[in-house]
Design a protein around this motif. Sequence first.
Motif, PDB file in Angstrom:
ATOM      1  N   LEU A  16      -2.187  40.201   6.684  1.00 24.03           N
ATOM      2  CA  LEU A  16      -3.426  39.450   6.482  1.00 24.03           C
ATOM      3  C   LEU A  16      -3.284  38.730   5.142  1.00 24.03           C
ATOM      4  O   LEU A  16      -3.038  39.354   4.125  1.00 24.03           O
ATOM      5  N   ASN A  17      -3.434  37.434   5.155  1.00 19.87           N
ATOM      6  CA  ASN A  17      -3.217  36.684   3.917  1.00 19.87           C
ATOM      7  C   ASN A  17      -4.435  35.921   3.461  1.00 19.87           C
ATOM      8  O   ASN A  17      -4.343  35.051   2.622  1.00 19.87           O
ATOM      9  N   THR A  18      -5.580  36.231   3.967  1.00 19.07           N
ATOM     10  CA  THR A  18      -6.778  35.462   3.602  1.00 19.07           C
ATOM     11  C   THR A  18      -7.149  35.618   2.138  1.00 19.07           C
ATOM     12  O   THR A  18      -7.828  34.767   1.573  1.00 19.07           O
ATOM     13  N   ALA A  19      -6.699  36.677   1.505  1.00 20.29           N
ATOM     14  CA  ALA A  19      -7.029  36.896   0.093  1.00 20.29           C
ATOM     15  C   ALA A  19      -5.790  36.772  -0.796  1.00 20.29           C
ATOM     16  O   ALA A  19      -5.765  37.272  -1.904  1.00 20.29           O
ATOM     17  N   ALA A  20      -4.752  36.081  -0.288  1.00 16.39           N
ATOM     18  CA  ALA A  20      -3.505  35.967  -1.053  1.00 16.39           C
ATOM     19  C   ALA A  20      -3.728  35.206  -2.357  1.00 16.39           C
ATOM     20  O   ALA A  20      -4.403  34.178  -2.388  1.00 16.39           O
ATOM     21  N   VAL A  21      -3.158  35.724  -3.433  1.00 16.65           N
ATOM     22  CA  VAL A  21      -3.215  35.094  -4.745  1.00 16.65           C
ATOM     23  C   VAL A  21      -1.775  34.866  -5.189  1.00 16.65           C
ATOM     24  O   VAL A  21      -0.967  35.793  -5.185  1.00 16.65           O
ATOM     25  N   PHE A  22      -1.473  33.626  -5.554  1.00 12.55           N
ATOM     26  CA  PHE A  22      -0.113  33.243  -5.934  1.00 12.55           C
ATOM     27  C   PHE A  22      -0.039  33.059  -7.438  1.00 12.55           C
ATOM     28  O   PHE A  22      -0.632  32.119  -7.979  1.00 12.55           O
ATOM     29  N   ASN A  23       0.672  33.937  -8.123  1.00 14.50           N
ATOM     30  CA  ASN A  23       0.841  33.839  -9.571  1.00 14.50           C
ATOM     31  C   ASN A  23       1.877  32.751  -9.863  1.00 14.50           C
ATOM     32  O   ASN A  23       3.039  32.893  -9.511  1.00 14.50           O
ATOM     33  N   GLY A  24       1.448  31.670 -10.481  1.00 10.62           N
ATOM     34  CA  GLY A  24       2.330  30.553 -10.789  1.00 10.62           C
ATOM     35  C   GLY A  24       2.005  29.303 -10.001  1.00 10.62           C
ATOM     36  O   GLY A  24       2.607  28.250 -10.214  1.00 10.62           O
ATOM     37  N   MET A  25       1.025  29.379  -9.091  1.00 12.14           N
ATOM     38  CA  MET A  25       0.645  28.201  -8.305  1.00 12.14           C
ATOM     39  C   MET A  25      -0.191  27.257  -9.175  1.00 12.14           C
ATOM     40  O   MET A  25      -1.048  27.692  -9.943  1.00 12.14           O
ATOM     41  N   VAL A  26       0.070  25.973  -9.051  1.00 10.84           N
ATOM     42  CA  VAL A  26      -0.671  24.955  -9.788  1.00 10.84           C
ATOM     43  C   VAL A  26      -2.073  24.835  -9.203  1.00 10.84           C
ATOM     44  O   VAL A  26      -2.241  24.783  -7.974  1.00 10.84           O
ATOM     45  N   SER A  27      -3.063  24.808 -10.053  1.00 11.59           N
ATOM     46  CA  SER A  27      -4.451  24.676  -9.633  1.00 11.59           C
ATOM     47  C   SER A  27      -4.609  23.439  -8.751  1.00 11.59           C
ATOM     48  O   SER A  27      -4.123  22.357  -9.093  1.00 11.59           O
TER      49      SER A  27
ATOM     50  N   ALA B   9       4.679  36.165  -8.340  1.00 10.51           N
ATOM     51  CA  ALA B   9       4.139  37.298  -7.583  1.00 10.51           C
ATOM     52  C   ALA B   9       3.097  36.803  -6.594  1.00 10.51           C
ATOM     53  O   ALA B   9       2.460  35.772  -6.810  1.00 10.51           O
ATOM     54  N   ILE B  10       2.948  37.540  -5.507  1.00  8.47           N
ATOM     55  CA  ILE B  10       1.898  37.286  -4.527  1.00  8.47           C
ATOM     56  C   ILE B  10       1.144  38.599  -4.374  1.00  8.47           C
ATOM     57  O   ILE B  10       1.720  39.645  -4.087  1.00  8.47           O
ATOM     58  N   SER B  11      -0.151  38.521  -4.582  1.00 14.84           N
ATOM     59  CA  SER B  11      -0.974  39.716  -4.408  1.00 14.84           C
ATOM     60  C   SER B  11      -2.057  39.417  -3.381  1.00 14.84           C
ATOM     61  O   SER B  11      -2.281  38.272  -3.011  1.00 14.84           O
ATOM     62  N   GLY B  12      -2.723  40.477  -2.912  1.00 18.97           N
ATOM     63  CA  GLY B  12      -3.819  40.295  -1.970  1.00 18.97           C
ATOM     64  C   GLY B  12      -3.393  40.217  -0.524  1.00 18.97           C
ATOM     65  O   GLY B  12      -4.214  39.982   0.356  1.00 18.97           O
TER      66      GLY B  12
ATOM     67  N   ASP C 246      -3.336  23.077  -5.739  1.00 20.61           N
ATOM     68  CA  ASP C 246      -2.338  23.107  -4.659  1.00 20.61           C
ATOM     69  C   ASP C 246      -2.764  24.117  -3.609  1.00 20.61           C
ATOM     70  O   ASP C 246      -3.592  25.004  -3.870  1.00 20.61           O
ATOM     71  N   GLN C 247      -2.188  23.994  -2.427  1.00 21.32           N
ATOM     72  CA  GLN C 247      -2.522  24.895  -1.333  1.00 21.32           C
ATOM     73  C   GLN C 247      -1.260  25.575  -0.834  1.00 21.32           C
ATOM     74  O   GLN C 247      -0.304  24.900  -0.452  1.00 21.32           O
ATOM     75  N   LEU C 248      -1.286  26.902  -0.841  1.00 24.45           N
ATOM     76  CA  LEU C 248      -0.185  27.704  -0.310  1.00 24.45           C
ATOM     77  C   LEU C 248      -0.762  28.767   0.601  1.00 24.45           C
ATOM     78  O   LEU C 248      -1.884  29.219   0.396  1.00 24.45           O
ATOM     79  N   THR C 249       0.006  29.166   1.594  1.00 28.80           N
ATOM     80  CA  THR C 249      -0.368  30.285   2.448  1.00 28.80           C
ATOM     81  C   THR C 249       0.857  31.154   2.661  1.00 28.80           C
ATOM     82  O   THR C 249       1.993  30.732   2.411  1.00 28.80           O
ATOM     83  N   VAL C 250       0.615  32.365   3.157  1.00 24.57           N
ATOM     84  CA  VAL C 250       1.699  33.271   3.515  1.00 24.57           C
ATOM     85  C   VAL C 250       1.856  33.194   5.022  1.00 24.57           C
ATOM     86  O   VAL C 250       0.865  33.198   5.756  1.00 24.57           O
ATOM     87  N   ALA C 251       3.092  33.114   5.508  1.00 30.66           N
ATOM     88  CA  ALA C 251       3.335  33.061   6.955  1.00 30.66           C
ATOM     89  C   ALA C 251       2.681  34.263   7.624  1.00 30.66           C
ATOM     90  O   ALA C 251       2.745  35.377   7.115  1.00 30.66           O
TER      91      ALA C 251
END
Length: 188
Positions: free
Chosen positions: A162-173, A142-145, A175-180
Amino acid sequence: RHRPCYSASWTSAGSGPGVTVNGLALTGLDADNYTFSGVTTTASITPANISRVTDIAVVSKTYDGTAAATLNTSTAVLTGKVSGDDLTLATSNAYFNDKNVAQGKRVYIDSLSLGGADAGNYVLSRTTSESAGNITTATISAISGVTAADKTYDGTTVATPLNTAAVFNGMVSGDQLTVATTPLKVFS
């Protein structure tokens, strides 16, 4: 002509209590003047060499941000093992060549050691080996925020996320991910 017969009272590597030599005969001009009951001497059994370790299975893993690998050593082939002996791989460390997802990745194995009831009868010529294994992708469940930016009416249904507050459920601590950020969201 007699051939000597040797017998030992132990079968494990190391120094034994003695070796008895039977079947010897005395010869020579005065041989009839003597009797003897056998000869006892000492000897050692040298541990057998395990010259190669192959077929160590690597357990496939889901990406976790580390290069750590898990092994299944029950499939290992130990070159030099005497058939029927209780000999296994007891301990080892294993790691992939990097942390990233791929199939058939090289896995380095070190700190190999032997286990089992007969381990003391063997030595490893090398305590390292290699194998191959797989790292599969992790799932973002899931992606929230992620929200849409407010906008002034322009007659379109396109919104900018706006993805500045995106939270990725399942992302490894770590790591860096962003939403397009391409305008994707459509007002309805």
